[in-house]
Design an enzyme around this catalytic site. Structure first.
Site, PDB file in Angstrom:
ATOM      1  N   GLY A 105       0.908  -1.197   0.059  1.00 21.85           N
ATOM      2  CA  GLY A 105      -0.089  -0.082   0.005  1.00 21.85           C
ATOM      3  C   GLY A 105       0.701   1.229  -0.311  1.00 21.85           C
ATOM      4  N   GLN A 151       2.677  10.147   1.046  1.00 23.75           N
ATOM      5  CA  GLN A 151       4.202   9.618   1.145  1.00 23.75           C
ATOM      6  C   GLN A 151       4.981  10.174   0.150  1.00 23.75           C
ATOM      7  OE1 GLN A 151       2.732   5.412   2.207  1.00 23.75           O
ATOM      8  NE2 GLN A 151       4.492   5.500   3.051  1.00 23.75           N
ATOM      9  N   CYS A 173       6.439   0.358   7.548  1.00 23.33           N
ATOM     10  CA  CYS A 173       5.850   1.464   6.508  1.00 23.33           C
ATOM     11  C   CYS A 173       7.193   2.001   5.702  1.00 23.33           C
ATOM     12  CB  CYS A 173       5.513   2.776   7.331  1.00 23.33           C
ATOM     13  SG  CYS A 173       4.791   4.124   6.540  1.00 23.33           S
ATOM     14  N   LEU A 174       6.746   2.403   4.430  1.00 25.89           N
ATOM     15  CA  LEU A 174       7.952   2.800   3.530  1.00 25.89           C
ATOM     16  C   LEU A 174       8.490   4.236   4.053  1.00 25.89           C
ATOM     17  CD1 LEU A 174       6.035   2.142   0.017  1.00 25.89           C
ATOM     18  CD2 LEU A 174       7.893   0.459   1.239  1.00 25.89           C
ATOM     19  N   HIS A 232      -4.203   1.336   7.687  1.00 22.29           N
ATOM     20  CA  HIS A 232      -2.892   2.086   7.665  1.00 22.29           C
ATOM     21  C   HIS A 232      -2.873   3.047   6.537  1.00 22.29           C
ATOM     22  CE1 HIS A 232       1.579   1.612   7.943  1.00 22.29           C
ATOM     23  NE2 HIS A 232       1.442   2.273   6.766  1.00 22.29           N
ATOM     24  N   GLU A 233      -3.174   3.031   5.511  1.00 23.26           N
ATOM     25  CA  GLU A 233      -3.174   3.997   4.214  1.00 23.26           C
ATOM     26  C   GLU A 233      -4.046   5.116   4.497  1.00 23.26           C
ATOM     27  OE1 GLU A 233      -0.459   3.626   2.605  1.00 23.26           O
ATOM     28  OE2 GLU A 233      -0.150   1.469   2.980  1.00 23.26           O
ATOM     29  N   HIS A 256      -2.474   7.604   6.948  1.00 20.99           N
ATOM     30  CA  HIS A 256      -1.491   8.439   6.158  1.00 20.99           C
ATOM     31  C   HIS A 256      -2.238   9.778   5.584  1.00 20.99           C
ATOM     32  CE1 HIS A 256       2.236   6.636   6.046  1.00 20.99           C
ATOM     33  NE2 HIS A 256       1.758   5.306   5.698  1.00 20.99           N
TER      34      HIS A 256
HETATM   35 ZN    ZN Z   1       2.827   3.639   5.780  1.00 19.42          ZN
END
Ligand code: ZN
Length: 157
Positions: free
Chosen positions: A49, A54, A92-93, A134-135, A138
């Site tokens: 995701g 981000q 998380c990225l 989670h997304e 963000h």
């Molecule tokens: Zn994330």
């Protein structure tokens, strides 16, 4: 398509809530390119995701791969959440090298628009439900580290 640089914590841009995408933008070439670039970036980074903030774009667009390949969701809203929660390990990225346990709703119902501008309702359970939560976090400037109950991997532990 091109992959985009991912903002890394503590970049303050990750903490700013994102704006809804206006209907006039849904089929714009700019949004289509953003969606393609997000998909490419997610694939290169091996993510399941990714959210537009981000990559520094503060608009409510997420990409989620819940097993049928990456799909874009515009202006997603959680309209229903299960009382039951589950705890699972997240990363998380934007927080490389850090993993931890997070409790989230076991199932959620999401309303959004797909990349063709069609209204979609998604009933997600277990892992996909966690990815959606989670997304969408963000988009509100929330990172999984804000919700972590216990770190499982952290450079300082
Ligand atoms: Zn994330």
């Amino acid at each position: 398509m091109s992959n985009l640089p991912i903002l890394i914590l503590p970049d303050p841009a990750l903490r700013i809530p994102s704006m809804e995408v206006p209907i006039s933008e849904w089929s714009s070439s700019r949004l289509r390119k953003l969606i393609e670039d997000l998909k490419e970036t997610m694939a290169i980074e091996n993510g399941v995701g990714i959210a537009a903030p981000q990559v520094g774009v503060r608009e409510r667009v997420i990409i989620v791969d819940s097993g049928q390949g990456p799909q874009a969701f515009i202006n997603p809203h959680i309209i229903q959440k299960s009382f039951r929660k589950i705890e699972s390990e997240e990363g998380c990225l934007s927080v490389p090298g850090v993993f931890g346990m997070v409790r989230r709703h076991r199932s959620v119902v999401i309303e959004a628009f797909d990349e063709e501008g069609r209204s979609v309702t998604i009933r997600a359970k277990q892992f996909p439900a966690i990815v959606f939560q989670h997304e969408i976090d963000h988009l509100d400037g929330i990172l999984f580290v804000d919700r972590v109950t216990r770190y499982t991997k952290h450079p300082k532990i």
